[in-house]
Design an enzyme around this catalytic site. Structure first.
Site, mmCIF file in Angstrom:
data_model
loop_
_atom_site.group_PDB
_atom_site.id
_atom_site.type_symbol
_atom_site.label_atom_id
_atom_site.label_comp_id
_atom_site.label_asym_id
_atom_site.label_seq_id
_atom_site.Cartn_x
_atom_site.Cartn_y
_atom_site.Cartn_z
ATOM 1 N N TYR A 1 -1.712 -8.256 -10.007
ATOM 2 C CA TYR A 1 -1.501 -6.813 -10.174
ATOM 3 C C TYR A 1 -0.298 -6.383 -9.354
ATOM 4 O O TYR A 1 -0.212 -6.687 -8.161
ATOM 5 C CB TYR A 1 -2.739 -6.024 -9.694
ATOM 6 C CG TYR A 1 -3.951 -6.237 -10.565
ATOM 7 C CD1 TYR A 1 -4.136 -5.487 -11.724
ATOM 8 C CD2 TYR A 1 -4.895 -7.211 -10.242
ATOM 9 C CE1 TYR A 1 -5.242 -5.689 -12.544
ATOM 10 C CE2 TYR A 1 -6.003 -7.416 -11.054
ATOM 11 C CZ TYR A 1 -6.174 -6.663 -12.206
ATOM 12 O OH TYR A 1 -7.256 -6.864 -13.018
ATOM 13 N N SER A 2 0.612 -5.645 -9.994
ATOM 14 C CA SER A 2 1.758 -5.085 -9.263
ATOM 15 C C SER A 2 1.238 -4.081 -8.243
ATOM 16 O O SER A 2 0.345 -3.281 -8.556
ATOM 17 C CB SER A 2 2.688 -4.344 -10.226
ATOM 18 O OG SER A 2 3.225 -5.244 -11.145
ATOM 19 N N CYS B 1 8.815 -2.814 -16.621
ATOM 20 C CA CYS B 1 7.498 -3.290 -16.198
ATOM 21 C C CYS B 1 6.434 -2.700 -17.115
ATOM 22 O O CYS B 1 6.444 -1.504 -17.407
ATOM 23 C CB CYS B 1 7.235 -2.895 -14.744
ATOM 24 S SG CYS B 1 5.784 -3.717 -14.056
ATOM 25 N N GLU C 1 9.372 -7.548 -15.461
ATOM 26 C CA GLU C 1 8.037 -8.097 -15.163
ATOM 27 C C GLU C 1 7.060 -7.555 -16.188
ATOM 28 O O GLU C 1 6.728 -6.376 -16.174
ATOM 29 C CB GLU C 1 7.609 -7.688 -13.745
ATOM 30 C CG GLU C 1 6.323 -8.364 -13.336
ATOM 31 C CD GLU C 1 6.084 -8.212 -11.843
ATOM 32 O OE1 GLU C 1 6.496 -9.126 -11.109
ATOM 33 O OE2 GLU C 1 5.514 -7.197 -11.432
ATOM 34 N N TYR D 1 3.405 -8.381 -18.661
ATOM 35 C CA TYR D 1 2.151 -9.169 -18.589
ATOM 36 C C TYR D 1 1.365 -9.018 -19.883
ATOM 37 O O TYR D 1 1.641 -8.138 -20.678
ATOM 38 C CB TYR D 1 1.310 -8.733 -17.384
ATOM 39 C CG TYR D 1 1.353 -7.241 -17.106
ATOM 40 C CD1 TYR D 1 0.527 -6.362 -17.798
ATOM 41 C CD2 TYR D 1 2.257 -6.712 -16.162
ATOM 42 C CE1 TYR D 1 0.584 -4.996 -17.539
ATOM 43 C CE2 TYR D 1 2.301 -5.346 -15.902
ATOM 44 C CZ TYR D 1 1.466 -4.505 -16.591
ATOM 45 O OH TYR D 1 1.513 -3.147 -16.350
#
Length: 377
Positions: free
Chosen positions: A154-155, A335, A375, A377
């Site tokens: 998790y960012s 992101c 980034e 996911y």
């Protein structure tokens, strides 16, 4: 100008209003914000004796600075390291941290639930803005009975000083992953996201196993405090950018005085799904020359061709400006969910071609110059 020339000097300090900030996010050991705005505005009402025009020379302080006190942070030793901390805790030996608070971030009309989770790491798992923590949910891995679950990344959504400005907490922005059976339309809890539901269901005092911190791609380059940073987020992808912006506009960091431009594009479904909107709106009001904020609300706004407004449509809208900023050395960050990138890349390619440029060449140049940060996911 002498005192006798003034018939009235009144100073009004309205505090609070539309930009009040969440109490839990802004409590510190020595300051309590009581749901008031943390930057009181100061207005000076200066009238001359004759009732004529105001003597403009009397206000010689910078009202901009007078109106935006920043929050003191500690310990400042967190600024000393030349390299970011990396993988201090590994999956085989995670750190046991404690949940401080779990707060729902979205309104009633948001599809799904997103929570802001503050975790106390006691100062033992320091990190830099843009890094991630791993979380190991409790229980055993169904694919490897007897073994723990895999790590979920998790960012981190806070600065290195955390939401209490004391260097002891980290915050995560987590969307609860829920699975609906396509045939019945009912939720199937057995297939729900194990870690996101564990985190969103947790209570203050619960223990959580964390690893990390990890990641260098999204670190905020601070060698030039006047640089331009263009940030593109979908949903919880806003997490690292919240950290950047608090560092730029909220915290008093002696070694980093931001004087550049931060431009945030945030794509979510609707107004109720906006994340940290009060904080961002506050920066817009206090730092109009250094911050821009564009929202893409796919279920509420239309793009120029009448379709849903996605973040790439906003990028296209400002493409000329964005390309000029990139040519001048701006950093650009992306992101969010993997699915965001193809549409964005397509838009950038189209814009580049319209400008008579090759997107492939431009992209490789941006990567070479370390201006491109992704980034997903």
């Amino acid at each position: 100008m002498s005192h006798s020339a003034l018939s009235q000097v009144s100073v009004t300090v309205p505090v609070g209003g539309d930009y009040s900030v969440r109490k839990s996010v802004f409590k510190t050991n020595n300051i309590s914000f009581h749901d008031k705005s943390w930057a009181p505005m100061v207005t000076l009402d200066l009238k001359t004796k004759s009732g004529g025009p105001r003597d403009r020379h009397i206000v010689c302080m910078s009202v901009q600075q007078a109106s935006v006190p920043k929050v003191a942070v500690s310990p400042l030793e967190l600024e000393n390291a030349n390299e970011p901390p990396l993988n201090l805790y590994k999956p085989k030996e995670p750190y046991t941290a404690t949940i401080v608070s779990v707060e729902r971030l979205v309104g009633p009309k948001a599809p799904g639930e997103t929570c802001h989770i503050v975790i106390d790491h006691g100062g033992n798992v320091p990190y830099w803005e843009g890094q991630s923590y791993g979380v190991i949910p409790p229980g055993e891995n169904p694919k490897k009975p007897g073994s723990p679950h895999n790590v979920r990344l998790y960012s981190i959504a806070s600065t290195r000083y955390g939401d209490f400005f004391d260097g002891k907490t980290a915050s995560l922005c987590v969307r609860r992953a829920v699975y609906y059976d396509p045939e019945t339309g009912n939720e199937d809890p057995s297939k729900n996201g194990v870690c996101s539901n564990f985190l969103c269901n947790s209570k203050a005092g619960d223990k959580v196993q964390i690893t990390g911190p990890s990641g260098k791609i999204m670190l905020l380059p601070e060698d030039n405090p006047n640089a331009t940073h263009i940030m593109i987020a979908t949903g919880t992808g806003v997490a690292p950018f919240r950290g950047y912006l608090r560092r730029m506009f909220m915290e008093s960091v002696p070694t980093f005085k931001f004087g550049g431009l931060a431009w945030l594009f945030l794509g979510v479904a609707n107004s109720d799904s906006l994340l940290y909107d009060e904080e961002f709106t506050k920066y817009l009001k206090d730092y109009p020359d250094n911050f821009r904020y564009d929202r893409a609300l796919s279920r509420e706004q239309k793009n120029k061709s009448g379709g849903k407004m996605y973040v790439q449509d906003k990028i296209e809208e400002y493409s000329d400006e964005i390309f000029k900023l990139l040519d001048a050395g701006a950093h650009i960050y992306f992101c969010g969910l993997k699915g965001m990138m193809p549409g964005i890349q397509e838009t950038l390619k189209k814009v580049a071609e319209q400008r008579g440029e090759s997107w492939e060449e431009k992209l490789s140049q941006l990567k070479k110059n370390k201006q491109w940060h992704v980034e997903v996911y």
